[in-house]
Design a protein around this motif. Structure first.
Motif, PDB file in Angstrom:
ATOM      1  N   PHE A 149      -1.865   8.492   3.203  1.00  0.00           N
ATOM      2  CA  PHE A 149      -2.130   7.063   3.333  1.00  0.00           C
ATOM      3  C   PHE A 149      -3.591   6.892   3.736  1.00  0.00           C
ATOM      4  O   PHE A 149      -3.942   7.129   4.889  1.00  0.00           O
ATOM      5  CB  PHE A 149      -1.205   6.441   4.377  1.00  0.00           C
ATOM      6  CG  PHE A 149      -1.186   4.941   4.358  1.00  0.00           C
ATOM      7  CD1 PHE A 149      -0.261   4.258   3.586  1.00  0.00           C
ATOM      8  CD2 PHE A 149      -2.099   4.208   5.112  1.00  0.00           C
ATOM      9  CE1 PHE A 149      -0.242   2.863   3.570  1.00  0.00           C
ATOM     10  CE2 PHE A 149      -2.088   2.829   5.099  1.00  0.00           C
ATOM     11  CZ  PHE A 149      -1.158   2.159   4.324  1.00  0.00           C
ATOM     12  N   THR A 168       4.117   8.328   5.048  1.00  0.00           N
ATOM     13  CA  THR A 168       2.774   7.864   5.389  1.00  0.00           C
ATOM     14  C   THR A 168       2.190   8.685   6.521  1.00  0.00           C
ATOM     15  O   THR A 168       2.863   9.504   7.144  1.00  0.00           O
ATOM     16  CB  THR A 168       2.804   6.373   5.770  1.00  0.00           C
ATOM     17  OG1 THR A 168       1.473   5.903   5.907  1.00  0.00           O
ATOM     18  CG2 THR A 168       3.565   6.170   7.060  1.00  0.00           C
ATOM     19  N   HIS A 227      -6.769   1.477   3.595  1.00  0.00           N
ATOM     20  CA  HIS A 227      -5.676   0.539   3.347  1.00  0.00           C
ATOM     21  C   HIS A 227      -5.405  -0.308   4.603  1.00  0.00           C
ATOM     22  O   HIS A 227      -5.003  -1.463   4.493  1.00  0.00           O
ATOM     23  CB  HIS A 227      -4.410   1.303   2.946  1.00  0.00           C
ATOM     24  CG  HIS A 227      -4.416   1.730   1.509  1.00  0.00           C
ATOM     25  ND1 HIS A 227      -3.755   1.043   0.518  1.00  0.00           N
ATOM     26  CD2 HIS A 227      -5.016   2.778   0.900  1.00  0.00           C
ATOM     27  CE1 HIS A 227      -3.929   1.646  -0.647  1.00  0.00           C
ATOM     28  NE2 HIS A 227      -4.701   2.706  -0.440  1.00  0.00           N
ATOM     29  N   VAL A 262       0.557   4.167  -2.951  1.00  0.00           N
ATOM     30  CA  VAL A 262       0.167   5.571  -2.797  1.00  0.00           C
ATOM     31  C   VAL A 262       1.286   6.511  -3.233  1.00  0.00           C
ATOM     32  O   VAL A 262       1.032   7.684  -3.523  1.00  0.00           O
ATOM     33  CB  VAL A 262      -0.243   5.879  -1.335  1.00  0.00           C
ATOM     34  CG1 VAL A 262      -1.450   5.054  -0.931  1.00  0.00           C
ATOM     35  CG2 VAL A 262       0.912   5.646  -0.376  1.00  0.00           C
ATOM     36  N   SER A 270       0.827  -1.210   0.000  1.00  0.00           N
ATOM     37  CA  SER A 270       0.000   0.000   0.000  1.00  0.00           C
ATOM     38  C   SER A 270       0.860   1.259   0.000  1.00  0.00           C
ATOM     39  O   SER A 270       0.553   2.242  -0.686  1.00  0.00           O
ATOM     40  CB  SER A 270      -0.922   0.003   1.223  1.00  0.00           C
ATOM     41  OG  SER A 270      -1.851  -1.054   1.151  1.00  0.00           O
ATOM     42  N   VAL A 271       1.947   1.247   0.771  1.00  0.00           N
ATOM     43  CA  VAL A 271       2.840   2.416   0.805  1.00  0.00           C
ATOM     44  C   VAL A 271       3.435   2.672  -0.571  1.00  0.00           C
ATOM     45  O   VAL A 271       3.512   3.814  -1.041  1.00  0.00           O
ATOM     46  CB  VAL A 271       3.952   2.200   1.864  1.00  0.00           C
ATOM     47  CG1 VAL A 271       5.031   3.270   1.730  1.00  0.00           C
ATOM     48  CG2 VAL A 271       3.362   2.240   3.255  1.00  0.00           C
TER      49      VAL A 271
END
Length: 221
Positions: free
Chosen positions: A24, A102, A28, A11, A7-8
């Motif tokens: 973030f 994030t 997620h 994005v 996910s990091v």
């Protein structure tokens, strides 16, 4: 953890200038939780497909120490888990690495996980007139205490952390719970309700014998 790392990266995809606008999204974290639950469910199905290994030896119960009337005794040991400590260090390092990229929610989740792993990577086990006490590191909390009046007996045996309890940390299984930091010598305390509490610690035989002596002395008085 794999879901969060993906996910990091997702994005941050396509960001070539300032990263200050990258956020973030909270959902997620929901996806990561669902992934964790799916993995846990798959692990449970796999575990059911294989029989649980039999204990290497039956619990040794009813051992006592020869204490004279009025004689006092206490027992204490420290025990730890290197894998759990390493996991805590990795999670804490991930907080530092991901902090610029994030939001605070994701960082907080990693930080809490890292602190919990580090906190329980080393525990102190004490046996005495108050019963059994398990304390993480040198912190006063969270403390697990089983008083003498809540025990019916104590025993010890060798366990396999994964085969008997499914891993490290604070574990719960049918009929038992405990602080399992490694495989090996383990102290078992039988609660009045019939459930066992276990903690992996060296010299568990002495701790069990002392608890049985203190329980018998309390019943006699």
């Amino acid at each position: 953890m794999g879901s969060l790392f993906v996910s990091v990266q997702w994005v941050n995809q396509g960001v070539h200038e300032s990263t200050s606008t990258v956020r973030f999204p909270w959902w997620h974290l929901v996806i990561a939780l669902l992934v964790a639950l799916a993995c846990a469910g798959a692990g449970r199905l796999v575990a059911r497909a294989f029989p649980s290994p039999e204990p290497s030896a039956s619990p040794e119960r009813n051992a006592h120490l020869g204490l004279a009337d009025g004689e006092l005794a206490a027992w204490a040991r420290a025990t730890g888990s290197r894998p759990l400590g390493a996991t805590g260090l990795v999670l804490t390092a991930a907080v530092v690495a991901l902090l610029p990229f994030t939001g605070p929610l994701a960082v907080s989740a990693l930080l809490v996980g890292g602190v919990l792993c580090l906190g329980f990577a080393r525990v102190y086990v004490t046996v005495g007139r108050q019963g059994l006490t398990v304390t993480p590191g040198r912190l006063p909390w969270p403390r697990i205490r089983v008083p003498l009046e809540a025990m019916t007996g104590a025993s010890h045996r060798e366990i396999d952390a994964f085969g008997d309890f499914g891993g490290w940390g604070y574990r719960i299984r049918p009929g038992a719970s405990g602080v399992i930091l490694r495989s090996g010598a383990t102290l078992f305390v039988r609660r009045a309700g019939g459930r066992d509490f276990a903690v992996t610690v060296d010299d568990a035989a002495t701790a069990a014998a002392l608890l049985n002596t203190l329980i018998a002395r309390r019943k006699a008085h």
